[in-house]
Design an enzyme around this catalytic site. Structure first.
Site, PDB file in Angstrom:
ATOM      1  N   HIS A  17     -19.278  17.548   5.333  1.00  0.00           N
ATOM      2  CA  HIS A  17     -17.828  17.690   5.700  1.00  0.00           C
ATOM      3  C   HIS A  17     -17.694  18.524   7.003  1.00  0.00           C
ATOM      4  O   HIS A  17     -16.540  18.274   7.473  1.00  0.00           O
ATOM      5  CB  HIS A  17     -17.163  18.184   4.345  1.00  0.00           C
ATOM      6  CG  HIS A  17     -17.069  16.965   3.498  1.00  0.00           C
ATOM      7  ND1 HIS A  17     -17.945  16.760   2.456  1.00  0.00           N
ATOM      8  CD2 HIS A  17     -16.418  15.847   3.367  1.00  0.00           C
ATOM      9  CE1 HIS A  17     -17.748  15.837   1.726  1.00  0.00           C
ATOM     10  NE2 HIS A  17     -16.908  15.181   2.566  1.00  0.00           N
ATOM     11  N   CYS A  58     -13.824   3.629   6.038  1.00  0.00           N
ATOM     12  CA  CYS A  58     -13.278   4.962   6.321  1.00  0.00           C
ATOM     13  C   CYS A  58     -14.515   5.918   6.719  1.00  0.00           C
ATOM     14  O   CYS A  58     -14.439   7.226   6.898  1.00  0.00           O
ATOM     15  CB  CYS A  58     -12.395   5.523   5.665  1.00  0.00           C
ATOM     16  SG  CYS A  58     -12.842   5.812   3.804  1.00  0.00           S
TER      17      CYS A  58
HETATM   18  C1  PEP Z   1     -17.238   8.811   2.710  1.00  0.00           C
HETATM   19  O1  PEP Z   1     -17.773   9.252   1.773  1.00  0.00           O
HETATM   20  O2  PEP Z   1     -17.641   7.758   3.725  1.00  0.00           O
HETATM   21  C2  PEP Z   1     -15.902   9.377   3.085  1.00  0.00           C
HETATM   22  C3  PEP Z   1     -15.131   8.764   3.756  1.00  0.00           C
HETATM   23  O3  PEP Z   1     -15.419  10.243   2.107  1.00  0.00           O
HETATM   24  P1  PEP Z   1     -15.802  11.691   2.315  1.00  0.00           P
HETATM   25  O4  PEP Z   1     -16.631  11.742   3.513  1.00  0.00           O
HETATM   26  O5  PEP Z   1     -14.410  12.493   2.506  1.00  0.00           O
HETATM   27  O6  PEP Z   1     -16.691  11.877   1.477  1.00  0.00           O
END
Ligand code: PEP
Ligand code: MG
Length: 588
Positions: free
Chosen positions: A195, A510
């Site tokens: 993250h 996403c």
């Molecule tokens: C993902 O897992 O691809 C996502 C968009 O969520 P995050 O990166 O916040 O876990």
């Protein structure tokens, strides 16, 4: 070369940066755990704890007075609740017992009692009591900081443009980076879709992670160069390296500039396939820049960052205000609010979400945490419904980390119950569309069945790759095995897109793959028509789509049927880019 030192890592955010370093060391709370032995020691620890409690209570009272806060609700109410927790007789008795009966030092006693106490409150089945668990976590953190004399607010105390160098950065620390002065980030640890990585990409600055012992070799003020594409950090770069990086920077600058000028234009492949672009955002302020980057709305609002930024649960009132303001700004453009995705590497500054689990990414994360702590979830659902009612529009509400159908069904039930109770109070609200993140292989494999229970899919390739390949997305030691282009991951993406199309529900991607031109071609070939990504990445991916014929990208379907490795898929995608957009390939 004159003393230049090169460190290889993982390029997590593209581009080049050259600037003096700022070496950041986080003020981690390393709890001293000590068993008391000598006579009188317990009395001493108890008296330290009482002093810490008094000074914490004084601080809270000072804040209340200084901010002139009302104590009946909002921020003031939270601080009042903290004061009450500090005076809670049962809490104090348990702390005393930990010290006098169990023979533990003050810090150990606080962390032990607080996590036990909060867990008990959360599982009490009583909503009001459960709501107090967050207060206990916060109070414990305040007490520990006072006992240990630590201020845990991240300190980025420097002037001018700097490259931040650190061992690692938590999501909350990354959020606290001064965006106007940080020009790059170099970390010893971390993987491409941690993250911290995606927050840095959202800022739009180059970053290299997984650099081994880089932070211990650099001192604040040393000259550092970062190549975010090649995954290289250079300490004291010589004239040769500086020249090479400057010309790379110039070429990238021109390309990005050209793509930015065309950002508002649609993205249609030369053979007429249109792709929609949405933005991933982490806070309210991000919405303002979306249109200029070419985004048609918000495909993913990671609401847990509200919680992480404040270090505690966000009150319903505050959430409703934020969602409403964002919905107003977006007008009738898409707005997908994702339920709190806490756990994994995203903790809320206290010990109660997954931190004590051996495998937090496989533990009480996301929807699992929310359904176990329904009070937090209901607060968020109420806030989303209030934003819908205030703006008279239908919002999208996305559930993260779904692995079981019951999680969708239960969430829908909670939304209905809340909407009914609003209606009984005369507030008519438009229920949000309910979508799920497809980011656990179970959801991808069961996509056809899950599609009957939800309104859209949002494919989270960051987690889908991690869970499919059994490779921790945050770990530098297995970073080379973290391959979103692995045919196994791509087959799951393809199956999910097909299931969504068969059920006539929406589907977008996403995950960070969408933001990488090379991977975006592959996704386009697999049938994806909506991408959501950090606004800064949109212009270049749009430009890529405008250059590459869909018919060429679609050949990937045969490739993944025959191919067994990510390298083969990458080779294919590089070949396509080399033919249709070589200057973009040089930036990948
Ligand atoms: C993902 O897992 O691809 C996502 C968009 O969520 P995050 O990166 O916040 O876990
Ligand atoms: Mg995810």
């Amino acid at each position: 070369m004159d003393g230049e030192e090169r460190f290889e890592g993982v390029g997590v955010s593209p581009g080049v940066a050259m600037a003096p370093a700022f070496v950041y060391r986080s003020a981690e709370l390393r709890l001293p755990r000590r068993t008391l032995g000598a006579p009188g020691e317990a009395e001493g620890e108890w008296s330290r704890l009482r002093d810490a409690r008094d000074s914490t209570a004084r601080d809270i009272r000072r804040t209340l007075v200084a901010l002139d806060l009302e104590t009946s609700g909002g921020e003031g109410g939270i601080l009042e609740a903290h004061l009450m927790a500090l005076e809670d007789e049962l809490f104090i008795k348990e702390l005393r017992d930990e010290i006098f009966k169990m023979g533990r030092n003050a810090e150990w006693a606080v962390s032990e009692v607080a996590s036990r106490y909060a867990a008990k409150l959360r599982s009490s089945g009583n909503e009001l009591l459960a709501e107090r668990a967050g207060d206990i976590d916060d109070v414990a953190r305040r007490l520990l900081q006072s006992l240990m004399g630590v201020d845990s607010t991240p300190q980025f105390s420097f002037e001018g443009r700097r490259i931040v160098v650190a061992g690692n950065l938590s999501p909350s620390e990354t959020l606290a980076l001064p965006r106007d002065r940080v020009v790059g980030v170099a970390l010893d640890r971390g993987g491409a879709t941690s993250h911290a990585a995606l927050l840095v990409r959202a800022i739009g600055i180059p970053a290299v992670f997984g650099l081994g012992n880089f932070s211990s070799r650099v001192r604040s003020g040393d000259e550092v160069a970062l190549d975010g594409n090649g995954g290289v950090a250079i300490l004291s770069p010589g004239a040769g390296e500086t020249g090479r990086l400057r010309s790379m920077e110039a070429e990238r600058g021109n390309l990005v500039e050209m793509a930015r000028r065309r950002a508002a234009e649609p993205a249609v492949t030369p053979d007429g396939v249109e792709v929609a672009f949405l933005a991933n955002v982490e806070n309210e302020g991000d919405v303002a820049g979306i249109a200029a980057s070419g985004g048609a709305g918000v495909g993913l609002f990671r609401t847990e960052y509200l919680w992480l930024a404040e270090g505690r649960p966000v009150a319903e009132e505050r959430q409703a205000e934020i969602y409403t303001a964002m919905a107003r700004e977006l007008g009738d453009r898409p707005f997908a609010i994702r339920a709190f995705d806490l756990g994994g590497d995203k903790f809320h500054g206290s010990a109660s979400v997954g931190e004590h689990e051996a495998n937090p990414f496989l533990g009480l994360r996301s929807i699992r945490f929310l359904l176990r702590n329904e009070n937090f979830f209901k607060t968020q659902i109420r806030a989303v419904l209030r934003a819908g009612a205030a703006t008279g529009r239908r919002l999208d509400f996305t559930i993260p980390m779904v692995s079981d159908m019951s999680e969708i069904v239960k969430t829908r039930e909670l939304i209905r119950e809340t909407a009914d109770s609003f209606a009984r109070h005369g507030v008519e609200c438009i229920e949000p569309r309910l979508g799920i993140m497809v980011e656990v292989p179970a959801a991808a494999v069961s996509a056809a069945a899950f599609a009957r229970h939800c309104d859209y899919f949002s494919i989270g390739t960051n987690d889908l790759a991690q869970y499919t390949l059994a490779v921790d997305r945050c770990s530098e030691s297995v970073a080379t095995l973290y391959q979103p282009l692995h045919p196994a991951v791509l087959r799951l993406v393809r199956g999910t897109v097909e299931a969504a199309c068969a059920a006539s529900i929406g589907v977008s991607v996403c995950g960070e793959m969408a933001a990488d031109p090379l991977s975006a071609i592959v996704l386009l070939g697999l049938g994806v028509r909506t991408f959501s990504m950090a606004p800064a990445a949109i212009p270049l991916v749009k430009e890529t789509v405008r250059r590459v014929p869909h018919s060429e990208a679609a050949r990937v379907v045969q490739i993944i049927e025959g191919a067994a490795t990510a390298a083969q898929v990458r080779h294919f995608a590089r070949g396509v880019l080399a033919r249709f957009a070589p200057e973009i390939l040089r930036q990948c």
